[in-house]
Motif scaffolding. Sequence first.
Motif, PDB file in Angstrom:
ATOM      1  N   GLN A  69       0.807  -1.214   0.000  1.00 25.17           N
ATOM      2  CA  GLN A  69       0.000   0.000   0.000  1.00 25.17           C
ATOM      3  C   GLN A  69       0.840   1.264   0.000  1.00 25.17           C
ATOM      4  OE1 GLN A  69      -3.635  -0.444   1.520  1.00 25.17           O
ATOM      5  NE2 GLN A  69      -4.118   1.690   1.823  1.00 25.17           N
ATOM      6  N   LEU A  70       0.445   2.177  -0.875  1.00 29.78           N
ATOM      7  CA  LEU A  70       1.049   3.498  -0.958  1.00 29.78           C
ATOM      8  C   LEU A  70      -0.004   4.525  -0.601  1.00 29.78           C
ATOM      9  CD1 LEU A  70       2.784   3.015  -4.427  1.00 29.78           C
ATOM     10  CD2 LEU A  70       3.924   3.028  -2.206  1.00 29.78           C
ATOM     11  N   VAL A  72      -1.118   8.595  -0.976  1.00 33.69           N
ATOM     12  CA  VAL A  72      -0.869   9.784  -1.782  1.00 33.69           C
ATOM     13  C   VAL A  72      -1.834  10.885  -1.375  1.00 33.69           C
ATOM     14  CG1 VAL A  72       0.007   8.479  -3.754  1.00 33.69           C
ATOM     15  CG2 VAL A  72      -2.427   9.064  -3.653  1.00 33.69           C
ATOM     16  N   ALA A  78      -1.690  10.855  -8.852  1.00 33.61           N
ATOM     17  CA  ALA A  78      -0.926   9.610  -8.709  1.00 33.61           C
ATOM     18  C   ALA A  78      -1.239   8.656  -9.855  1.00 33.61           C
ATOM     19  CB  ALA A  78      -1.230   8.950  -7.373  1.00 33.61           C
ATOM     20  N   TRP A 133      -0.239  -3.793  -5.840  1.00 30.10           N
ATOM     21  CA  TRP A 133      -0.157  -2.538  -5.100  1.00 30.10           C
ATOM     22  C   TRP A 133      -1.529  -1.876  -5.030  1.00 30.10           C
ATOM     23  CZ3 TRP A 133       4.294  -0.729  -2.866  1.00 30.10           C
ATOM     24  CH2 TRP A 133       5.480  -1.379  -3.220  1.00 30.10           C
ATOM     25  N   VAL A 135      -3.112   1.991  -3.987  1.00 23.22           N
ATOM     26  CA  VAL A 135      -2.795   3.383  -3.688  1.00 23.22           C
ATOM     27  C   VAL A 135      -4.027   3.988  -3.031  1.00 23.22           C
ATOM     28  CG1 VAL A 135      -2.128   5.617  -4.651  1.00 23.22           C
ATOM     29  CG2 VAL A 135      -1.229   3.500  -5.670  1.00 23.22           C
TER      30      VAL A 135
END
Length: 145
Positions: A69-70, A72, A78, A133, A135
Amino acid sequence: MRLEVVVIPVRDVDRAKQFYEGLGWRLDADLPVEDGYRVVQLTPPGSGCSIIFGEGVSGAAPGSVEGLQLAVYDIDDARATLVEGGADVSEVFHDATGIFHHAGSDGRVTGPADGHADYGSFLSFADPDGNGWIVQEIKTRLPGR
């Protein structure tokens, strides 16, 4: 304690390195230590945590990691950056429950959370091996975070 590094399993080290560098991630190290042992470390922009992959650094099957996990500030920016970098990115979505997100694509509702509510809007992408992933958009963090 701080989470510093996450190891991800990849099949082709050079392909993975090219993919993540294409996303604008900083190359911290590419260390061919010995035959069969190579360590590559990259860091997403603004992150205090890096990823490592290479040869001889993980016994997991390539592409077997999901839910990385990112966070932003702007999910739309993004997404544009990831697409420009060559990632196959989902549309922005929110979960039907309005909480986190279900595993896989269950419960996904197209579009951001109402009013781009913090912690509620997501997108997903995978690296060339299939490591997954997520986001998440966060403009204002909860107290103490």
